[in-house]
Design a protein around this motif. Structure first.
Motif, short mmCIF file in Angstrom:
data_model
loop_
_atom_site.label_atom_id
_atom_site.label_comp_id
_atom_site.label_asym_id
_atom_site.label_seq_id
_atom_site.Cartn_x
_atom_site.Cartn_y
_atom_site.Cartn_z
N THR B 26 0.84 -1.21 0.00
CA THR B 26 0.00 0.00 0.00
C THR B 26 0.87 1.25 0.00
OG1 THR B 26 -1.66 -1.23 1.25
CG2 THR B 26 -1.89 1.17 1.21
N ALA B 27 1.88 1.26 0.87
CA ALA B 27 2.78 2.42 0.93
C ALA B 27 3.47 2.64 -0.41
CB ALA B 27 3.81 2.22 2.04
N ALA B 28 3.88 1.54 -1.04
CA ALA B 28 4.56 1.65 -2.34
C ALA B 28 3.61 2.24 -3.39
CB ALA B 28 5.06 0.28 -2.79
N SER B 29 2.36 1.81 -3.37
CA SER B 29 1.38 2.32 -4.34
C SER B 29 1.17 3.82 -4.16
CB SER B 29 0.04 1.60 -4.19
OG SER B 29 0.20 0.23 -4.45
N VAL B 30 1.03 4.25 -2.91
CA VAL B 30 0.82 5.67 -2.64
C VAL B 30 2.06 6.47 -3.06
CG1 VAL B 30 0.45 7.41 -0.83
CG2 VAL B 30 -0.84 5.26 -0.77
N ALA B 31 3.22 5.97 -2.71
CA ALA B 31 4.47 6.68 -3.05
C ALA B 31 4.65 6.80 -4.57
CB ALA B 31 5.66 5.95 -2.42
N LYS B 32 4.28 5.74 -5.28
CA LYS B 32 4.40 5.80 -6.75
C LYS B 32 3.42 6.82 -7.32
CE LYS B 32 6.11 1.10 -7.38
NZ LYS B 32 5.75 -0.27 -7.72
N LEU B 33 2.19 6.85 -6.77
CA LEU B 33 1.22 7.85 -7.23
C LEU B 33 1.74 9.27 -6.99
CD1 LEU B 33 -2.12 6.26 -6.00
CD2 LEU B 33 -1.52 6.74 -8.38
N MET B 34 2.50 9.45 -5.90
CA MET B 34 3.04 10.77 -5.57
C MET B 34 4.24 11.14 -6.42
SD MET B 34 2.85 10.64 -1.41
CE MET B 34 3.53 12.29 -1.18
N GLY B 35 4.79 10.17 -7.11
CA GLY B 35 5.93 10.46 -7.98
C GLY B 35 7.29 10.21 -7.37
N PHE B 36 7.34 9.42 -6.29
CA PHE B 36 8.64 9.08 -5.71
C PHE B 36 9.44 8.22 -6.68
CE2 PHE B 36 6.71 10.25 -1.67
CZ PHE B 36 7.78 10.74 -0.94
N PRO B 37 10.75 8.46 -6.77
CA PRO B 37 11.57 7.60 -7.63
C PRO B 37 11.65 6.18 -7.07
CG PRO B 37 12.96 9.12 -6.40
CD PRO B 37 11.54 9.52 -6.11
N GLU B 38 11.98 5.23 -7.91
CA GLU B 38 11.94 3.81 -7.56
C GLU B 38 12.82 3.49 -6.34
OE1 GLU B 38 10.47 0.23 -7.51
OE2 GLU B 38 9.78 1.72 -8.95
N ASP B 39 14.00 4.10 -6.26
CA ASP B 39 14.88 3.76 -5.14
C ASP B 39 14.29 4.22 -3.80
OD1 ASP B 39 15.35 6.45 -5.90
OD2 ASP B 39 17.32 6.43 -4.94
N ARG B 40 13.58 5.36 -3.81
CA ARG B 40 12.96 5.83 -2.57
C ARG B 40 11.75 4.97 -2.20
NH1 ARG B 40 15.15 8.35 1.08
NH2 ARG B 40 13.75 10.10 1.43
N VAL B 41 11.05 4.49 -3.22
CA VAL B 41 9.92 3.58 -2.96
C VAL B 41 10.44 2.32 -2.28
CG1 VAL B 41 8.10 2.17 -4.02
CG2 VAL B 41 8.53 4.49 -4.89
N GLU B 42 11.56 1.81 -2.75
CA GLU B 42 12.14 0.60 -2.13
C GLU B 42 12.57 0.88 -0.69
OE1 GLU B 42 12.25 -2.54 -3.39
OE2 GLU B 42 11.03 -1.69 -4.99
N ASP B 43 13.16 2.06 -0.45
CA ASP B 43 13.53 2.43 0.93
C ASP B 43 12.29 2.45 1.82
OD1 ASP B 43 16.13 2.82 0.05
OD2 ASP B 43 16.04 5.01 0.08
N LEU B 44 11.23 3.07 1.31
CA LEU B 44 9.99 3.18 2.09
C LEU B 44 9.41 1.79 2.37
CD1 LEU B 44 7.73 5.07 3.26
CD2 LEU B 44 6.60 4.83 1.03
N LYS B 45 9.42 0.93 1.39
CA LYS B 45 8.85 -0.42 1.57
C LYS B 45 9.54 -1.15 2.72
CE LYS B 45 8.32 -2.93 -2.24
NZ LYS B 45 8.65 -3.40 -3.61
N THR B 46 10.87 -1.10 2.73
CA THR B 46 11.60 -1.79 3.80
C THR B 46 11.31 -1.14 5.16
OG1 THR B 46 13.34 -2.66 2.39
CG2 THR B 46 13.92 -2.31 4.69
N ALA B 47 11.29 0.20 5.20
CA ALA B 47 11.04 0.88 6.48
C ALA B 47 9.64 0.56 7.01
CB ALA B 47 11.22 2.39 6.31
N VAL B 48 8.64 0.59 6.13
CA VAL B 48 7.26 0.29 6.56
C VAL B 48 7.14 -1.16 6.99
CG1 VAL B 48 4.87 0.06 5.72
CG2 VAL B 48 6.19 2.13 5.20
#
Lengths: 119, 148
Positions: B26-48
């Protein structure tokens, strides 16, 4: 919910002629992966296995419990005088392995070919 | 997302290992919709994922009668994630893990979760609930990491 971790072992020879055991993982590496990670490693004969490659090509989720299993494997390997290398990690998990210091005890390579060439 | 309005997404997870992946996706989907780059999405996924694992294992102590709340708040320039459990919060932030000590058996091989969270997002804070429950970890990841 977590995808089951599968592992298998291939026995290869490096271009320099050294026997290499390759542990190939597939699925998630998490707290439920103990048998697939440590069990597969412990099935290798310690007397004849001196070089080990960990293949993460088929893995897309590793959490902190999974990292702890990799560290346990590295501890056992170090105690047995074995050298461990990894390949196939995504850029993100390459970063994570580097952040937690695993690279100090296990060299990372992008591909199996690169890893074997270095052994 | 094309507009700059604040958007909130909430997920409620069962206290069961593995379900952290629902929050992660879910966090990855929201971050992608917001325009986060792929590497930051991966960082967020692990942190969440790590925050949810802590909530399941330590906060709710694997009690399946409890649930873990995940609230994602998308702002124009950042994404805030709160992971809420029914624990009493953490006493203190553990020391940074030391791979040498782990390799020499002087430190548990586990215990990387909070370090990873802190290292992978821009802000992380652990807040104990006033009533001895409803503690949470708040993560913040900025769209432009270098912006003040």
């Amino acid at each position: 919910m977590q995808s089951e971790t599968k592992s298998r072992v291939d026995q290869l020879t490096s271009p320099a002629g050294h026997p290499v055991a390759v542990l190939r993982f597939e699925g998630d590496i998490a707290s439920t992966s103990k048998d697939a990670v440590l069990g597969a490693y412990q099935s290798l004969p310690k007397e004849t296995t001196k070089l080990i490659l960990l293949d993460f090509t088929g893995v897309d989720y590793i959490n902190s419990s999974g990292i702890a299993l990799v560290i346990q494997l590295l501890i056992e390997a170090a105690n047995a005088g074995q050298k461990v290398y990894c390949f196939g990690l995504s850029p993100h998990f390459t970063k994570v392995f580097t952040m937690v210091g695993i690279t100090k005890y296990a060299g990372l390579f992008a591909t199996q070919t690169e890893a074997l060439a270095a052994l | 997302m094309s507009d700059l309005k604040t958007t909130t997404v909430e997920v409620r997870l069962p206290t069961r290992m593995g379900y952290e992946k629902v929050a992660m996706s879910t966090a990855a989907s929201v971050a992608k919709l917001m325009g986060f780059p792929e590497d930051r999405v991966e960082d967020l996924k692990t942190a969440v994922a790590e925050a949810c694992i802590n909530a399941i294992e330590h906060g709710n102590r694997l009690n399946e009668k409890l649930s873990v709340g995940v609230v994602l708040r998308a702002e124009p320039d950042s994404l805030e994630v709160k992971v809420i459990d029914d624990g009493t919060g953490i006493g203190k932030i553990p020391a940074k893990p030391d791979i040498d000590r782990k390799m020499h058996g002087e430190e548990d091989p586990r215990g990387m979760g909070m370090f990873l969270i802190q290292a992978l997002v821009d802000e992380a804070e652990w807040v104990a609930g006033l009533d001895g429950k409803s503690s949470y970890v708040r993560l913040l990841i900025k769209l432009d990491k270098d912006a003040e």
